[in-house]
Design an enzyme around this catalytic site. Structure first.
Site, PDB file in Angstrom:
ATOM      1  N   HIS A  84       0.815  -1.206   0.000  1.00  0.00           N
ATOM      2  CA  HIS A  84       0.000   0.000   0.000  1.00  0.00           C
ATOM      3  C   HIS A  84       0.852   1.260   0.000  1.00  0.00           C
ATOM      4  CE1 HIS A  84      -3.913  -2.076   1.550  1.00  0.00           C
ATOM      5  NE2 HIS A  84      -3.389  -2.655   0.487  1.00  0.00           N
ATOM      6  N   GLU A  86       0.675   3.993   1.749  1.00  0.00           N
ATOM      7  CA  GLU A  86       1.088   4.441   3.081  1.00  0.00           C
ATOM      8  C   GLU A  86       2.316   3.675   3.552  1.00  0.00           C
ATOM      9  OE1 GLU A  86      -3.531   4.248   3.177  1.00  0.00           O
ATOM     10  OE2 GLU A  86      -1.879   3.241   2.150  1.00  0.00           O
ATOM     11  N   CYS A 110      -6.507   1.572   5.107  1.00  0.00           N
ATOM     12  CA  CYS A 110      -7.109   0.320   5.568  1.00  0.00           C
ATOM     13  C   CYS A 110      -6.700   0.104   7.030  1.00  0.00           C
ATOM     14  CB  CYS A 110      -6.639  -0.850   4.694  1.00  0.00           C
ATOM     15  SG  CYS A 110      -4.897  -1.288   4.909  1.00  0.00           S
ATOM     16  N   CYS A 113      -2.863  -0.395   7.468  1.00  0.00           N
ATOM     17  CA  CYS A 113      -2.127   0.857   7.292  1.00  0.00           C
ATOM     18  C   CYS A 113      -2.380   1.802   8.472  1.00  0.00           C
ATOM     19  CB  CYS A 113      -2.475   1.519   5.967  1.00  0.00           C
ATOM     20  SG  CYS A 113      -1.739   0.660   4.551  1.00  0.00           S
TER      21      CYS A 113
END
Length: 128
Positions: A84, A86, A110, A113
């Site tokens: 991801h 992040e 999410c 994250c």
């Protein structure tokens, strides 16, 4: 200089540019980690370095449509190879450098994250 963008506007724009680089076939997300108005990390969602990109068929989840796998479907049931945005931005910045900083991200983080953001001590999350 009245038309000069604020820091939030500036870093939000940068996050959107990084989202353009995303290689996920389902969702493009960009993130920027900032400390004292300086970018210390940035990233986008996509396959690990050296692996086939999702848009090139490298991700099992990415090969399925939203009718087969809804956007909110469990990643454990429908695996995704992407890292991801992040996570990529935090990795680039480094654990210690993130403490007290801000992350700008183009989508709601999410759960995993969000956990990572808390763990490294980022104090402010701006979703753009």
């Amino acid at each position: 200089m009245a038309d000069r963008p604020s820091w939030d506007e500036t870093f939000s724009r940068i996050a959107k540019v990084w989202a353009d680089r995303a290689t996920c076939s389902r969702r493009k997300v960009g993130a920027v980690v900032v400390q004292e108005n300086r970018v210390i990390g940035n990233g986008y969602n996509g396959a690990p370095s050296g692996e086939p990109h999702c848009v090139d068929g490298g991700c099992p989840r990415g090969k399925m449509g939203y009718d087969e796998v809804p956007a909110s479907a469990d990643y454990n049931l429908f695996p995704c190879v992407a890292i991801h945005a992040e996570h990529n931005a935090i990795l680039q910045a480094g654990f210690a450098a993130c403490r007290g900083g801000t992350i700008y991200v183009t989508a709601d983080p999410c759960q995993q994250c969000s956990n990572l953001i808390k763990h490294v001590g980022i104090k402010r999350v701006v979703v753009v």
